[in-house]
Design an enzyme around this catalytic site. Structure first.
Site, mmCIF file in Angstrom:
data_model
loop_
_atom_site.group_PDB
_atom_site.id
_atom_site.type_symbol
_atom_site.label_atom_id
_atom_site.label_comp_id
_atom_site.label_asym_id
_atom_site.label_seq_id
_atom_site.Cartn_x
_atom_site.Cartn_y
_atom_site.Cartn_z
ATOM 1 N N GLY A 11 0.425 -1.501 -0.179
ATOM 2 C CA GLY A 11 -0.410 0.385 -0.296
ATOM 3 C C GLY A 11 1.236 1.078 0.192
ATOM 4 O O GLY A 11 0.820 2.424 -0.906
ATOM 5 N N HIS A 12 1.852 1.110 0.930
ATOM 6 C CA HIS A 12 2.877 2.494 0.826
ATOM 7 C C HIS A 12 3.245 2.528 -0.467
ATOM 8 O O HIS A 12 3.693 3.784 -1.009
ATOM 9 C CB HIS A 12 3.876 2.049 1.996
ATOM 10 C CG HIS A 12 4.621 3.704 2.364
ATOM 11 N ND1 HIS A 12 4.043 4.537 2.412
ATOM 12 C CD2 HIS A 12 5.804 3.462 2.025
ATOM 13 C CE1 HIS A 12 5.415 5.742 2.286
ATOM 14 N NE2 HIS A 12 6.631 4.804 2.790
ATOM 15 N N ASP A 32 9.981 -6.409 -5.491
ATOM 16 C CA ASP A 32 9.402 -7.072 -3.879
ATOM 17 C C ASP A 32 9.886 -8.450 -4.135
ATOM 18 O O ASP A 32 9.711 -9.033 -4.901
ATOM 19 C CB ASP A 32 7.510 -7.085 -3.806
ATOM 20 C CG ASP A 32 7.331 -7.068 -2.938
ATOM 21 O OD1 ASP A 32 6.968 -5.739 -2.474
ATOM 22 O OD2 ASP A 32 6.642 -7.748 -2.869
ATOM 23 N N ASP A 33 9.862 -8.431 -2.289
ATOM 24 C CA ASP A 33 9.976 -10.209 -2.383
ATOM 25 C C ASP A 33 8.642 -11.556 -2.404
ATOM 26 O O ASP A 33 9.231 -12.352 -2.413
ATOM 27 C CB ASP A 33 10.838 -10.524 -1.122
ATOM 28 C CG ASP A 33 12.236 -9.533 -1.102
ATOM 29 O OD1 ASP A 33 12.712 -9.587 -2.243
ATOM 30 O OD2 ASP A 33 12.843 -9.954 -0.100
ATOM 31 N N GLY A 65 6.824 -0.075 5.629
ATOM 32 C CA GLY A 65 6.727 0.659 6.119
ATOM 33 C C GLY A 65 7.818 0.480 7.701
ATOM 34 O O GLY A 65 7.719 1.690 8.764
ATOM 35 N N HIS A 129 6.686 25.108 13.023
ATOM 36 C CA HIS A 129 7.304 24.886 12.716
ATOM 37 C C HIS A 129 8.941 24.459 13.755
ATOM 38 O O HIS A 129 8.382 24.222 15.420
ATOM 39 C CB HIS A 129 7.518 26.530 13.329
ATOM 40 C CG HIS A 129 7.490 26.626 14.303
ATOM 41 N ND1 HIS A 129 8.056 27.525 16.131
ATOM 42 C CD2 HIS A 129 5.590 26.592 14.549
ATOM 43 C CE1 HIS A 129 7.058 27.262 16.760
ATOM 44 N NE2 HIS A 129 5.914 27.568 16.786
ATOM 45 N N HIS A 138 8.151 8.254 11.699
ATOM 46 C CA HIS A 138 6.716 8.196 10.334
ATOM 47 C C HIS A 138 5.777 8.896 11.251
ATOM 48 O O HIS A 138 5.742 8.709 12.697
ATOM 49 C CB HIS A 138 6.255 6.713 10.710
ATOM 50 C CG HIS A 138 5.540 6.660 9.195
ATOM 51 N ND1 HIS A 138 4.901 5.519 9.068
ATOM 52 C CD2 HIS A 138 3.829 7.435 9.047
ATOM 53 C CE1 HIS A 138 3.958 5.633 8.408
ATOM 54 N NE2 HIS A 138 3.422 7.030 7.991
#
Length: 200
Positions: A11-12, A32-33, A65, A129, A138
């Site tokens: 999904g990411h 991808d594995d 992720g 800021h 994340h």
């Protein structure tokens, strides 16, 4: 525009691919594995994660992720990871975004923020800021980080979490969805609730 290889066809990775195409990449593929996976979001899966060396002329982005896995793979790339910022994100001219990081659609990052390498500022998140977002941290979807906050390396702020201003969160933490952090967190662990407390 060079070819972009995204490591991680989940999904990411789908969201990252959309950002990449919006900023001008036209040749995008995945590594991808997962066995038998041929495509992701209509784009080809062209090998396993360990095959990255077969693409000497490509740019790379690690769309995994798990912070530790993301760091391990990105370190192996030897500086070839790119940074992606969605055109619909609002990022101050005085923001530093580290290599291999992504700022997603609807995110707002205000003045004098430093985002470390491999970090994620996810959809609709806000970072105000003078914040410091650590390496491979994340800031999840819809999270809000007030001014002058430090988020340590590898820390995950869950969906809809809130961090009050002038707070420091050490590395290696997981802040649960909807949690509200109102004071410094000095011990790695999982924090949940309002106010956020260490889950024993």
């Amino acid at each position: 525009m060079r070819r972009l290889i995204i490591i991680g066809a989940g999904g990411h990775g789908k969201v990252v691919a959309d950002i990449a195409m919006r900023v001008g990449y036209r040749d995008v593929a995945f590594l991808d594995d997962a066995e038998g996976l041929a495509e992701c979001a209509g784009l080809p899966v062209v090998g396993r994660a360990s095959d990255w060396g077969s693409f000497p002329d490509a740019d790379f982005f690690v769309a995994i992720g798990d912070a530790r896995a993301r760091e391990r793979i990105q370190r192996g790339l030897g500086g070839r990871a790119v940074t992606l910022v969605h055109p619909a994100a609002s990022v101050s001219r005085r923001v530093e975004v580290g290599r291999g990081s992504v700022v997603m659609a609807g995110a707002i990052v205000n003045s004098d923020v430093r985002i470390g390498e491999g970090a994620i500022v996810n959809t609709g998140a806000t970072v105000d800021h003078d914040c410091r977002i650590g390496r491979f941290a994340h800031v999840s979807v819809g999270s809000h980080v007030a001014g002058a906050v430090t988020v340590g390396d590898g820390t995950w702020l869950g969906v809809g979490s809130v961090v009050s201003n002038n707070v420091s969160i050490c590395g290696g933490c997981m802040v649960g969805a909807g949690a509200v952090v109102i004071g410094d967190i000095k011990e790695p662990g999982t924090y949940v609730g309002v106010p956020a407390r260490l889950l024993r």
